[in-house]
Scaffold this motif. Sequence first.
Motif, PDB file in Angstrom:
ATOM      1  N   GLU A  79       0.740   3.387   2.051  1.00 42.24           N
ATOM      2  CA  GLU A  79       1.382   3.429   3.523  1.00 42.24           C
ATOM      3  C   GLU A  79       2.556   2.581   3.847  1.00 42.24           C
ATOM      4  O   GLU A  79       3.734   3.021   4.577  1.00 42.24           O
ATOM      5  CB  GLU A  79       0.229   3.030   4.580  1.00 42.24           C
ATOM      6  CG  GLU A  79      -0.665   3.986   4.527  1.00 42.24           C
ATOM      7  CD  GLU A  79      -1.842   3.658   3.606  1.00 42.24           C
ATOM      8  OE1 GLU A  79      -1.695   2.933   2.875  1.00 42.24           O
ATOM      9  OE2 GLU A  79      -3.001   4.429   3.451  1.00 42.24           O
ATOM     10  N   ASP A  80       2.579   1.334   3.271  1.00 39.60           N
ATOM     11  CA  ASP A  80       3.599   0.347   3.375  1.00 39.60           C
ATOM     12  C   ASP A  80       5.046   1.098   2.601  1.00 39.60           C
ATOM     13  O   ASP A  80       6.085   0.708   3.562  1.00 39.60           O
ATOM     14  CB  ASP A  80       3.380  -0.655   2.630  1.00 39.60           C
ATOM     15  CG  ASP A  80       2.401  -1.752   3.175  1.00 39.60           C
ATOM     16  OD1 ASP A  80       2.003  -1.477   4.671  1.00 39.60           O
ATOM     17  OD2 ASP A  80       1.445  -2.467   2.590  1.00 39.60           O
TER      18      ASP A  80
ATOM     19  N   THR B  20       0.906  -1.112   0.050  1.00 40.75           N
ATOM     20  CA  THR B  20      -0.155   0.069  -0.007  1.00 40.75           C
ATOM     21  C   THR B  20       0.820   1.284  -0.149  1.00 40.75           C
ATOM     22  O   THR B  20       2.105   1.105   0.330  1.00 40.75           O
ATOM     23  CB  THR B  20      -0.798   0.115   1.112  1.00 40.75           C
ATOM     24  OG1 THR B  20      -0.118   0.097   2.183  1.00 40.75           O
ATOM     25  CG2 THR B  20      -1.917  -1.479   1.388  1.00 40.75           C
TER      26      THR B  20
ATOM     27  N   GLU C  57       3.375   9.855   3.065  1.00 39.90           N
ATOM     28  CA  GLU C  57       2.466   9.047   2.596  1.00 39.90           C
ATOM     29  C   GLU C  57       1.822   9.761   1.515  1.00 39.90           C
ATOM     30  O   GLU C  57       1.503   9.168   0.442  1.00 39.90           O
ATOM     31  CB  GLU C  57       1.468   8.301   3.499  1.00 39.90           C
ATOM     32  CG  GLU C  57       0.432   7.343   3.008  1.00 39.90           C
ATOM     33  CD  GLU C  57      -0.840   7.913   2.286  1.00 39.90           C
ATOM     34  OE1 GLU C  57      -1.451   7.362   1.575  1.00 39.90           O
ATOM     35  OE2 GLU C  57      -1.127   9.135   2.799  1.00 39.90           O
TER      36      GLU C  57
ATOM     37  N   ALA D 274       6.286   3.901   4.940  1.00 44.42           N
ATOM     38  CA  ALA D 274       7.103   3.653   5.829  1.00 44.42           C
ATOM     39  C   ALA D 274       8.533   2.707   5.583  1.00 44.42           C
ATOM     40  O   ALA D 274       9.386   2.981   6.322  1.00 44.42           O
ATOM     41  CB  ALA D 274       5.941   2.470   6.448  1.00 44.42           C
TER      42      ALA D 274
ATOM     43  N   ARG E 159       1.338   8.418  -2.279  1.00 49.39           N
ATOM     44  CA  ARG E 159       0.251   7.646  -2.937  1.00 49.39           C
ATOM     45  C   ARG E 159       0.119   8.394  -4.221  1.00 49.39           C
ATOM     46  O   ARG E 159      -0.318   7.884  -5.342  1.00 49.39           O
ATOM     47  CB  ARG E 159      -1.097   8.063  -1.999  1.00 49.39           C
ATOM     48  CG  ARG E 159      -2.223   7.663  -2.825  1.00 49.39           C
ATOM     49  CD  ARG E 159      -3.540   7.667  -1.813  1.00 49.39           C
ATOM     50  NE  ARG E 159      -3.433   6.693  -0.909  1.00 49.39           N
ATOM     51  CZ  ARG E 159      -3.877   5.247  -1.303  1.00 49.39           C
ATOM     52  NH1 ARG E 159      -4.378   5.316  -2.554  1.00 49.39           N
ATOM     53  NH2 ARG E 159      -3.817   4.594  -0.504  1.00 49.39           N
TER      54      ARG E 159
END
Length: 353
Positions: A50-51, A48, A60, A54, A64
């Motif tokens: 977010e992944d 994602t 983020e 991180a 994205r």
Amino acid sequence: MREADPQKLDALVGRLVGDVGASVTGALVVLGDQLGLYKAMADGKPMTAEDLAAKTGFKERYVREWLSAQAAAEYIDYDADTDSFSLSAEQAMAFAEEGSPAFFAGAFEIVRAMWLDEPKIADAFRTGAGVGWHEHSKCLFRGTERFFRPGYNSNLNNSWIPALDGVKAKLEKGARVADVGCGHGASTVLMAQAYPNSYFFGFDYHGPSIDRAREAATKAGVEDRVVFEQASAKTYPARGYDLVAMFDCLHDMGDPAGAGRHVKETLADDGTWMIVEPFAHDQLKDNLNPVGRIFYGASTMICTPASLSQEVGLGLGAQAGEMRLRRVALDAGFTRFRRATETPFNMVFEVRA
């Protein structure tokens, strides 16, 4: 105002939308390459936004938007059910794996240099003056190495040198090789790694590139058999070379025939001049294709201005074709010229006295 054909206009607008999209995406490829986003996804595991944020330490919201644009370009795969993104094996080869024969991220650094240096080329259009290689943005030098290296990895020692009459055997036994216009030394180092009994001398007039080449030789562990020196194609020292190689650079020279005459003076008896040039047919109409589009564009912004900045200023261009290259070799005093092999992107010529 002339009346336009609506269907032809729609088709043209469709192509323009694609080209604008490609231009925008190119900037994002450079961004993702420099930030290490592709490499963070190289294992192919779905992530994602977010992944990925991180894993990389980036914000983020930016990640994205970048992922979304890449998915729209089909450079990254998107799974709507899990809202995750991934790199296929093919996409990883193109964007994340520097050693891959299909690695393409470096090409976008070259394009970046074209945009950055456009004002210099615009001035050259007005004045007729050239723009030297050294006058371009630094990303051109780095991008050129990264773009050409995959092709050299795949072809140089596997097919190009074997296609030259007797050269491979000489290199295996022990020969002296000059790599003229070596840039960052990718081709020089590759040959040195493949032929441990031979000695290699890389020459380029661009000092920072020579510094980078020396670092590459040390990193590869071949510095004991590789010497890099700052010198032009018409002034590099004569040492009785069994092979003089020029990779994708002859057309950039202002006086390619003069460079060829110097090659003839520096070759050993029965030595070979290997010329690697961008693939091109002799007639413009036969080069009006996707590969020709790239090469003519690069030639407008980089290659022809480089040649016109030097003495003679022949301006061969990146689509010179075999006939014009043959004329250069004959004008330099050579009598034997043949196309030894080719790829969709390069022609390899063997030239002898």
